[in-house]
Motif scaffolding. Structure first.
Motif, PDB file in Angstrom:
ATOM      1  N   ARG A 116       0.846  -1.194   0.000  1.00  0.00           N
ATOM      2  CA  ARG A 116       0.000   0.000   0.000  1.00  0.00           C
ATOM      3  C   ARG A 116       0.882   1.245   0.000  1.00  0.00           C
ATOM      4  O   ARG A 116       1.765   1.399   0.839  1.00  0.00           O
ATOM      5  N   SER A 117       0.641   2.129  -0.963  1.00  0.00           N
ATOM      6  CA  SER A 117       1.583   3.212  -1.250  1.00  0.00           C
ATOM      7  C   SER A 117       0.907   4.562  -1.072  1.00  0.00           C
ATOM      8  O   SER A 117      -0.121   4.842  -1.697  1.00  0.00           O
ATOM      9  N   HIS A 118       1.492   5.412  -0.241  1.00  0.00           N
ATOM     10  CA  HIS A 118       0.999   6.762   0.025  1.00  0.00           C
ATOM     11  C   HIS A 118       2.024   7.731  -0.564  1.00  0.00           C
ATOM     12  O   HIS A 118       3.184   7.752  -0.129  1.00  0.00           O
ATOM     13  N   ASN A 119       1.602   8.520  -1.553  1.00  0.00           N
ATOM     14  CA  ASN A 119       2.534   9.375  -2.290  1.00  0.00           C
ATOM     15  C   ASN A 119       2.028  10.805  -2.402  1.00  0.00           C
ATOM     16  O   ASN A 119       0.828  11.050  -2.395  1.00  0.00           O
ATOM     17  N   MET A 120       2.975  11.718  -2.562  1.00  0.00           N
ATOM     18  CA  MET A 120       2.684  13.083  -2.968  1.00  0.00           C
ATOM     19  C   MET A 120       3.468  13.366  -4.237  1.00  0.00           C
ATOM     20  O   MET A 120       4.641  12.954  -4.355  1.00  0.00           O
ATOM     21  N   LEU A 121       2.852  14.074  -5.184  1.00  0.00           N
ATOM     22  CA  LEU A 121       3.517  14.480  -6.415  1.00  0.00           C
ATOM     23  C   LEU A 121       3.337  15.983  -6.571  1.00  0.00           C
ATOM     24  O   LEU A 121       2.211  16.487  -6.495  1.00  0.00           O
ATOM     25  N   ILE A 122       4.455  16.686  -6.763  1.00  0.00           N
ATOM     26  CA  ILE A 122       4.447  18.143  -6.916  1.00  0.00           C
ATOM     27  C   ILE A 122       4.960  18.467  -8.317  1.00  0.00           C
ATOM     28  O   ILE A 122       6.126  18.223  -8.632  1.00  0.00           O
ATOM     29  N   GLU A 123       4.069  19.001  -9.158  1.00  0.00           N
ATOM     30  CA  GLU A 123       4.373  19.234 -10.572  1.00  0.00           C
ATOM     31  C   GLU A 123       4.495  20.724 -10.835  1.00  0.00           C
ATOM     32  O   GLU A 123       3.732  21.520 -10.274  1.00  0.00           O
ATOM     33  N   MET A 124       5.457  21.114 -11.671  1.00  0.00           N
ATOM     34  CA  MET A 124       5.770  22.535 -11.854  1.00  0.00           C
ATOM     35  C   MET A 124       6.484  22.769 -13.184  1.00  0.00           C
ATOM     36  O   MET A 124       6.863  21.799 -13.884  1.00  0.00           O
TER      37      MET A 124
END
Length: 232
Positions: free
Chosen positions: A221-229
């Motif tokens: 089970r994978s908990h991720n944040m992605l910050i795109e710019m």
């Protein structure tokens, strides 16, 4: 292009009441080759002991996002705001021309949060504060937009062309994300583990993505944040 950053190679700090992992140069951790990633200037993974925290201190000209991973975070500031947030909830503050604030763990359990600073698109904004209590289910097996620029789709708007997404993906499932030409993204493995294209990420690792489509597969089970710019 993908570049993995292992947690063991990030900056570390242990003040007793506060244990921090620094993705970029901050406080006593300084690496001239690791100051920022585009407009992403600070990403600290903080563990705060119960009944402790950051006493009142000032900031200016920075967009500040706090994402609660576990425990409860109590915020107070010179604008008269006082709020307590829990797992998966988000607070944001545009420090602008100047604001004083405090962040404490007034609960009985360890608090873990991601403290994120983004450079604004210009200086001198009026200070603002807000928070958003997202339902946990809104990020299960899908990218949930939580922060964006003024013209973006997320409910939280900040003064920069940047997009934040969070995700909890069930073991064995896959999800895609396309980082378009002229753009880049920073992926944080908050909890669990995943495989992104041919790169394995464990808890607290990160991945820089530049102009490339990715497929994220949850090896657990994978908990991720992605910050795109915009690409720097």
């Amino acid at each position: 292009m993908l570049r993995k950053i292992e947690s063991k190679n990030m900056g570390k700090s242990d003040l007793g009441w506060l244990q921090s992992t620094f993705h970029f140069s901050f406080a006593e951790y300084y690496n001239p080759k690791n100051i920022n990633f585009g407009v992403l200037r600070v990403l600290n993974d903080d563990l705060i002991e119960p009944q402790t925290g950051f006493d009142t201190h000032p900031h200016r000209d920075m967009e500040i996002i706090s994402y609660v991973v576990q425990g409860s975070l109590t915020h107070g500031d010179s604008m008269g705001n006082r709020e307590t947030l829990t797992r998966g909830q988000v607070q944001y503050m545009s420090a602008g021309t100047g604001v004083w604030h405090s962040e404490h763990n007034l609960g009985d359990n360890l608090l873990r949060l991601l403290q994120i600073w983004v450079l604004p698109d210009q200086k001198g904004y009026a200070p603002t504060y807000g928070d958003y209590r997202f339902a946990w289910s809104d990020r299960q097996n899908k990218w949930l937009p939580i922060v964006s620029g003024k013209n973006g789709e997320a409910p939280i708007k900040i003064n920069q062309d940047v997009n934040f997404y969070v995700l909890e993906l069930d073991q064995g499932k896959e999800i895609n994300f396309s980082v378009e030409s002229g753009r880049q993204a920073y992926v944080v493995q908050i909890e669990g583990s995943s495989q992104i294209n041919d790169v394995a990420l464990n808890a607290r690792d990160a991945l820089e993505v530049t102009e490339e489509s990715i497929t994220l597969k949850a090896t657990e089970r994978s908990h991720n944040m992605l910050i795109e710019m915009k690409k720097s």
